[in-house]
Motif scaffolding. Structure first.
Motif, PDB file in Angstrom:
ATOM      1  N   ASP A   1       1.150  -0.724   0.195  1.00 33.15           N
ATOM      2  CA  ASP A   1      -0.062   0.304  -0.491  1.00 33.15           C
ATOM      3  C   ASP A   1       1.078   1.175   0.336  1.00 33.15           C
ATOM      4  OD1 ASP A   1      -2.688   1.539   0.240  1.00 33.15           O
ATOM      5  OD2 ASP A   1      -2.419   1.696   2.247  1.00 33.15           O
ATOM      6  N   ALA A   2       1.566   0.964   0.885  1.00 31.42           N
ATOM      7  CA  ALA A   2       2.716   2.251   1.303  1.00 31.42           C
ATOM      8  C   ALA A   2       3.194   2.566  -0.532  1.00 31.42           C
ATOM      9  CB  ALA A   2       4.101   2.103   2.000  1.00 31.42           C
ATOM     10  N   LYS A   3       3.982   1.809  -1.530  1.00 29.97           N
ATOM     11  CA  LYS A   3       4.048   1.556  -2.549  1.00 29.97           C
ATOM     12  C   LYS A   3       3.199   1.875  -3.775  1.00 29.97           C
ATOM     13  CE  LYS A   3       8.124  -1.310  -2.559  1.00 29.97           C
ATOM     14  NZ  LYS A   3       8.351  -2.905  -2.702  1.00 29.97           N
ATOM     15  N   MET A   4       1.843   2.158  -3.964  1.00 29.49           N
ATOM     16  CA  MET A   4       1.031   2.247  -4.158  1.00 29.49           C
ATOM     17  C   MET A   4       0.699   3.503  -3.858  1.00 29.49           C
ATOM     18  SD  MET A   4      -1.141  -1.131  -5.377  1.00 29.49           S
ATOM     19  CE  MET A   4      -2.153  -1.349  -3.463  1.00 29.49           C
ATOM     20  N   THR A   5       0.421   3.581  -2.685  1.00 28.99           N
ATOM     21  CA  THR A   5      -0.007   5.377  -3.356  1.00 28.99           C
ATOM     22  C   THR A   5       1.446   6.490  -3.084  1.00 28.99           C
ATOM     23  OG1 THR A   5       1.222   5.472  -0.438  1.00 28.99           O
ATOM     24  CG2 THR A   5      -0.850   4.894  -0.785  1.00 28.99           C
ATOM     25  N   HIS A   6       2.873   5.645  -2.600  1.00 25.95           N
ATOM     26  CA  HIS A   6       3.598   6.734  -3.270  1.00 25.95           C
ATOM     27  C   HIS A   6       3.784   6.930  -5.041  1.00 25.95           C
ATOM     28  CE1 HIS A   6       7.946   8.749  -3.341  1.00 25.95           C
ATOM     29  NE2 HIS A   6       8.070   7.992  -4.473  1.00 25.95           N
ATOM     30  N   ALA A   7       3.391   5.603  -5.827  1.00 24.98           N
ATOM     31  CA  ALA A   7       2.999   5.934  -7.246  1.00 24.98           C
ATOM     32  C   ALA A   7       2.013   7.225  -7.115  1.00 24.98           C
ATOM     33  CB  ALA A   7       3.317   4.655  -8.179  1.00 24.98           C
ATOM     34  N   ASP A   8       0.969   6.958  -6.907  1.00 21.74           N
ATOM     35  CA  ASP A   8       0.122   7.649  -6.927  1.00 21.74           C
ATOM     36  C   ASP A   8       0.325   9.478  -6.968  1.00 21.74           C
ATOM     37  OD1 ASP A   8      -2.106   5.581  -7.380  1.00 21.74           O
ATOM     38  OD2 ASP A   8      -2.427   5.968  -5.422  1.00 21.74           O
ATOM     39  N   VAL A   9       1.338   9.591  -5.647  1.00 25.01           N
ATOM     40  CA  VAL A   9       1.838  11.458  -5.149  1.00 25.01           C
ATOM     41  C   VAL A   9       2.662  11.612  -6.336  1.00 25.01           C
ATOM     42  CG1 VAL A   9       3.677  12.260  -4.342  1.00 25.01           C
ATOM     43  CG2 VAL A   9       1.662  11.032  -2.713  1.00 25.01           C
ATOM     44  N   THR A  10       3.501  10.610  -6.893  1.00 23.80           N
ATOM     45  CA  THR A  10       4.296  10.988  -8.166  1.00 23.80           C
ATOM     46  C   THR A  10       3.701  11.000  -9.081  1.00 23.80           C
ATOM     47  OG1 THR A  10       6.456   9.089  -7.547  1.00 23.80           O
ATOM     48  CG2 THR A  10       5.896  10.391  -9.283  1.00 23.80           C
ATOM     49  N   ARG A  11       2.918  10.322  -9.591  1.00 24.73           N
ATOM     50  CA  ARG A  11       1.453  10.279 -10.744  1.00 24.73           C
ATOM     51  C   ARG A  11       1.546  11.451 -10.985  1.00 24.73           C
ATOM     52  NH1 ARG A  11       0.980   5.747 -11.397  1.00 24.73           N
ATOM     53  NH2 ARG A  11      -0.728   5.587 -10.130  1.00 24.73           N
ATOM     54  N   CYS A  12       0.033  11.862  -9.742  1.00 25.72           N
ATOM     55  CA  CYS A  12      -0.144  13.835  -9.643  1.00 25.72           C
ATOM     56  C   CYS A  12       0.676  14.281  -9.616  1.00 25.72           C
ATOM     57  CB  CYS A  12      -0.770  13.620  -8.038  1.00 25.72           C
ATOM     58  SG  CYS A  12      -2.218  14.784  -8.224  1.00 25.72           S
ATOM     59  N   GLU A  13       1.918  14.394  -9.325  1.00 28.79           N
ATOM     60  CA  GLU A  13       2.939  15.478  -9.863  1.00 28.79           C
ATOM     61  C   GLU A  13       3.207  15.814 -11.033  1.00 28.79           C
ATOM     62  OE1 GLU A  13       5.409  15.255  -4.676  1.00 28.79           O
ATOM     63  OE2 GLU A  13       6.090  14.334  -7.240  1.00 28.79           O
ATOM     64  N   ARG A  14       2.990  14.733 -11.582  1.00 36.61           N
ATOM     65  CA  ARG A  14       3.843  15.320 -13.112  1.00 36.61           C
ATOM     66  C   ARG A  14       2.468  15.542 -13.602  1.00 36.61           C
ATOM     67  NH1 ARG A  14       6.702   8.820 -13.972  1.00 36.61           N
ATOM     68  NH2 ARG A  14       4.205   8.057 -13.094  1.00 36.61           N
ATOM     69  N   ARG A  15       1.612  14.997 -13.495  1.00 37.29           N
ATOM     70  CA  ARG A  15       0.555  15.671 -14.004  1.00 37.29           C
ATOM     71  C   ARG A  15       0.289  16.848 -14.141  1.00 37.29           C
ATOM     72  NH1 ARG A  15      -5.613  16.718 -12.602  1.00 37.29           N
ATOM     73  NH2 ARG A  15      -5.906  17.116 -14.434  1.00 37.29           N
ATOM     74  N   ILE A  16       1.015  17.147 -12.261  1.00 37.73           N
ATOM     75  CA  ILE A  16       1.210  18.785 -12.279  1.00 37.73           C
ATOM     76  C   ILE A  16       2.016  19.501 -13.108  1.00 37.73           C
ATOM     77  CG2 ILE A  16       1.080  20.582  -9.946  1.00 37.73           C
ATOM     78  CD1 ILE A  16      -0.429  18.318  -8.545  1.00 37.73           C
ATOM     79  N   TYR A  17       2.816  19.072 -13.342  1.00 35.15           N
ATOM     80  CA  TYR A  17       4.022  19.712 -14.134  1.00 35.15           C
ATOM     81  C   TYR A  17       3.798  19.944 -15.325  1.00 35.15           C
ATOM     82  CZ  TYR A  17       8.503  20.344 -16.576  1.00 35.15           C
ATOM     83  OH  TYR A  17       9.903  20.505 -16.820  1.00 35.15           O
ATOM     84  N   GLY A  18       3.331  18.670 -16.161  1.00 38.64           N
ATOM     85  CA  GLY A  18       2.486  18.788 -17.029  1.00 38.64           C
ATOM     86  C   GLY A  18       1.624  19.988 -17.504  1.00 38.64           C
ATOM     87  N   LEU A  19       0.939  19.783 -16.547  1.00 42.12           N
ATOM     88  CA  LEU A  19      -0.526  21.228 -16.230  1.00 42.12           C
ATOM     89  C   LEU A  19       0.434  22.261 -16.410  1.00 42.12           C
ATOM     90  CD1 LEU A  19      -2.993  19.709 -14.608  1.00 42.12           C
ATOM     91  CD2 LEU A  19      -3.084  20.360 -17.452  1.00 42.12           C
ATOM     92  N   ALA A  20       1.263  22.482 -15.627  1.00 39.33           N
ATOM     93  CA  ALA A  20       1.965  24.332 -15.709  1.00 39.33           C
ATOM     94  C   ALA A  20       3.066  24.183 -17.158  1.00 39.33           C
ATOM     95  CB  ALA A  20       3.259  23.448 -14.476  1.00 39.33           C
ATOM     96  N   ARG A  21       2.984  23.339 -17.264  1.00 42.31           N
ATOM     97  CA  ARG A  21       3.870  23.184 -18.622  1.00 42.31           C
ATOM     98  C   ARG A  21       2.933  23.649 -20.015  1.00 42.31           C
ATOM     99  NH1 ARG A  21       9.129  19.297 -20.450  1.00 42.31           N
ATOM    100  NH2 ARG A  21       8.469  20.115 -22.369  1.00 42.31           N
ATOM    101  N   GLU A  22       2.275  23.013 -19.627  1.00 42.15           N
ATOM    102  CA  GLU A  22       0.848  23.108 -21.137  1.00 42.15           C
ATOM    103  C   GLU A  22       0.718  24.746 -20.388  1.00 42.15           C
ATOM    104  OE1 GLU A  22      -4.234  21.971 -21.777  1.00 42.15           O
ATOM    105  OE2 GLU A  22      -1.866  20.929 -21.189  1.00 42.15           O
ATOM    106  N   ARG A  23       0.079  25.405 -19.457  1.00 41.55           N
ATOM    107  CA  ARG A  23      -0.008  26.319 -19.567  1.00 41.55           C
ATOM    108  C   ARG A  23       0.769  27.641 -19.418  1.00 41.55           C
ATOM    109  NH1 ARG A  23      -0.073  30.833 -16.058  1.00 41.55           N
ATOM    110  NH2 ARG A  23      -1.903  32.207 -15.611  1.00 41.55           N
ATOM    111  N   ALA A  24       2.239  27.402 -19.126  1.00 41.54           N
ATOM    112  CA  ALA A  24       3.106  27.907 -19.866  1.00 41.54           C
ATOM    113  C   ALA A  24       3.536  28.574 -21.159  1.00 41.54           C
ATOM    114  CB  ALA A  24       4.496  27.393 -18.956  1.00 41.54           C
ATOM    115  N   LYS A  25       3.213  27.105 -22.292  1.00 37.38           N
ATOM    116  CA  LYS A  25       2.666  27.112 -23.699  1.00 37.38           C
ATOM    117  C   LYS A  25       1.843  28.840 -24.223  1.00 37.38           C
ATOM    118  CE  LYS A  25       2.497  24.285 -27.495  1.00 37.38           C
ATOM    119  NZ  LYS A  25       2.489  22.574 -27.853  1.00 37.38           N
TER     120      LYS A  25
END
Length: 92
Positions: A53-77
């Motif tokens: 469960d700890a590994k899965m929730t950490h993976a969820d956090v990482t996935r969400c951080e990547r999504r935010i980073y991608g959205l921020a890049r899209e916004r900047a563009k």
């Protein structure tokens, strides 16, 4: 007039991305709390499920951080594109 409509359209897109970022940040906050709890549970228990469960929730956090980073890049563009159009409009 068409240039102004395009700029307005970009502003709408930017606002939509901002809303997506806000939602993703709220989700990230929740996921981080869940991950912290899961890591704490895994640290004090010998249970395989807690570690998994700890590994899965950490993976969820990482996935969400990547999504935010991608959205921020899209916004900047979008902002760069809008700013170029505004500068063209201002130049005449």
């Amino acid at each position: 007039m068409a240039m102004l409509d395009k700029i307005r359209g970009l502003n709408v897109q930017i606002a939509a991305v901002d809303a997506d970022i806000d939602q993703a940040r709220a989700e990230l906050n929740m996921l981080q709390h869940l991950a912290d709890d899961a890591i704490r549970d895994a640290a004090v228990s010998d249970n395989y499920d807690d570690r998994a469960d700890a590994k899965m929730t950490h993976a969820d956090v990482t996935r969400c951080e990547r999504r935010i980073y991608g959205l921020a890049r899209e916004r900047a563009k979008l902002v760069r594109k809008r700013d170029r159009m505004v500068n063209k409009l201002a130049a005449g």
